[in-house]
Design an enzyme around this catalytic site. Structure first.
Site, PDB file in Angstrom:
ATOM      1  N   ARG A   1       7.356  -0.784   7.564  1.00 21.65           N
ATOM      2  CA  ARG A   1       6.766  -1.371   8.764  1.00 21.65           C
ATOM      3  C   ARG A   1       5.258  -1.631   8.678  1.00 21.65           C
ATOM      4  O   ARG A   1       4.685  -2.216   9.577  1.00 21.65           O
ATOM      5  CB  ARG A   1       7.056  -0.482   9.982  1.00 21.65           C
ATOM      6  CG  ARG A   1       7.177  -1.240  11.296  1.00 21.65           C
ATOM      7  CD  ARG A   1       7.425  -0.251  12.414  1.00 21.65           C
ATOM      8  NE  ARG A   1       7.681  -0.887  13.693  1.00 21.65           N
ATOM      9  CZ  ARG A   1       7.766  -0.221  14.839  1.00 21.65           C
ATOM     10  NH1 ARG A   1       7.623   1.090  14.856  1.00 21.65           N
ATOM     11  NH2 ARG A   1       7.987  -0.863  15.970  1.00 21.65           N
ATOM     12  N   ASP A   2       4.605  -1.182   7.621  1.00 20.04           N
ATOM     13  CA  ASP A   2       3.169  -1.444   7.488  1.00 20.04           C
ATOM     14  C   ASP A   2       2.821  -1.648   6.013  1.00 20.04           C
ATOM     15  O   ASP A   2       1.909  -1.010   5.480  1.00 20.04           O
ATOM     16  CB  ASP A   2       2.357  -0.286   8.077  1.00 20.04           C
ATOM     17  CG  ASP A   2       0.904  -0.668   8.351  1.00 20.04           C
ATOM     18  OD1 ASP A   2       0.616  -1.884   8.444  1.00 20.04           O
ATOM     19  OD2 ASP A   2       0.062   0.237   8.466  1.00 20.04           O
ATOM     20  N   VAL A   3       3.561  -2.555   5.376  1.00 19.36           N
ATOM     21  CA  VAL A   3       3.315  -2.844   3.964  1.00 19.36           C
ATOM     22  C   VAL A   3       2.015  -3.631   3.836  1.00 19.36           C
ATOM     23  O   VAL A   3       1.862  -4.699   4.418  1.00 19.36           O
ATOM     24  CB  VAL A   3       4.486  -3.652   3.362  1.00 19.36           C
ATOM     25  CG1 VAL A   3       4.192  -4.004   1.905  1.00 19.36           C
ATOM     26  CG2 VAL A   3       5.783  -2.881   3.481  1.00 19.36           C
TER      27      VAL A   3
ATOM     28  N   ASN B   1      -2.030   0.424   1.702  1.00 21.08           N
ATOM     29  CA  ASN B   1      -0.992   1.452   1.662  1.00 21.08           C
ATOM     30  C   ASN B   1      -0.254   1.483   0.333  1.00 21.08           C
ATOM     31  O   ASN B   1       0.836   2.058   0.226  1.00 21.08           O
ATOM     32  CB  ASN B   1       0.014   1.235   2.806  1.00 21.08           C
ATOM     33  CG  ASN B   1      -0.578   1.643   4.146  1.00 21.08           C
ATOM     34  OD1 ASN B   1      -1.552   2.387   4.194  1.00 21.08           O
ATOM     35  ND2 ASN B   1       0.013   1.143   5.220  1.00 21.08           N
TER      36      ASN B   1
ATOM     37  N   THR C   1      -0.100  -4.393  10.793  1.00 19.88           N
ATOM     38  CA  THR C   1      -1.476  -4.794  10.557  1.00 19.88           C
ATOM     39  C   THR C   1      -1.565  -6.312  10.530  1.00 19.88           C
ATOM     40  O   THR C   1      -0.760  -6.974   9.875  1.00 19.88           O
ATOM     41  CB  THR C   1      -1.986  -4.229   9.215  1.00 19.88           C
ATOM     42  OG1 THR C   1      -1.877  -2.798   9.249  1.00 19.88           O
ATOM     43  CG2 THR C   1      -3.439  -4.616   8.979  1.00 19.88           C
TER      44      THR C   1
END
Length: 237
Positions: free
Chosen positions: A49-51, A55, A90
């Site tokens: 969900r936040d690739v 990260n 993001t």
């Protein structure tokens, strides 16, 4: 606590580590394998969900690890779609289909990974100067021209004077990943296979062991790698 540097810091030069084209291909493969593991091999399956490049952590030999699972969501094996109440992620990496429908799928991670690939190729942020990187690449793309007419967008640090092997194929793969409709995007397992093929084309063995730690640092870094504050990691490298 694990240590590592973010791929974003390496692309920006903040880490002191230089990523040449071959290293960027290995980073792409390590991150793709980590996401494919989350999507296909764990039970229950997990959507990150936040690739994003921030990260993706690089260890002392520049092996890539997917990190920071603060927004991750498990999915029951019987479910293909998860309904959410608000968009999380993001800016610049968020799947437009998810943003519009609030329906989260594994293909949302694939979209974010496509943006990561474009960052690895261009060195640019996903959103800067009022424009999204995906839109910039899409609007200038011309497959009839050398490097798809992306001379102004490509990061010169990847060695454009010798046209990196597999560059066009990585751009093609990235654009498949950022298709507007999730159904038109490949799975992360399919992405892994394509990157492995590109590494073979570039003369690399995708399953080869990493170089020694000392060799990695002597060639890639002039500064001490700062400690990461992230603790959770998934990697198949």
């Amino acid at each position: 606590m694990s240590t590592g540097i973010g791929a974003r810091d390496s692309l920006s030069g903040l880490s002191g580590v230089w990523l040449d084209w071959m290293r960027r291909l290995k980073v792409a493969l390590g991150a793709a394998r980590g996401l494919a593991y989350l999507h296909e091999l764990v039970n229950p399956r997990i959507i990150h969900r936040d690739v994003k490049t921030a990260n993706i952590l690089l260890d002392e030999c520049l092996n890539a690890k997917v990190a920071d699972f603060g927004l991750s969501r498990p999915m029951d094996n019987s479910d293909l779609i998860l309904s959410t109440t608000q968009v999380k992620g993001t800016a610049g990496y968020i799947d437009p289909e998810y943003k519009e429908s609030l329906l989260l799928t594994e293909k949302s991670d694939v979209y974010g990974f496509g943006v990561v690939l474009l960052e690895l190729v261009t060195g640019r942020k996903p959103f800067e100067r009022g424009r999204f990187l995906v839109a910039a690449v899409r609007s200038s793309m011309d497959r009839e021209k050398d490097v798809y007419n992306h001379h102004e967008l490509l990061d010169p640090n990847i060695g454009l004077d010798t046209k990196p092997k597999g560059l066009d194929k990585i751009v093609d793969l990235a654009m498949k990943c950022v298709q507007e409709k999730g159904s038109d995007r490949p799975t992360m397992g399919g992405v892994v296979k394509e990157i492995e093929n590109i590494l073979h084309l570039a003369g690399l063995n995708p399953d080869a062991e990493s170089e020694s730690t000392s060799a990695c640092f002597e060639e890639a870094s002039q500064d001490e790698i700062p400690p990461s504050l992230r603790e959770e990691e998934v990697s198949l490298s």
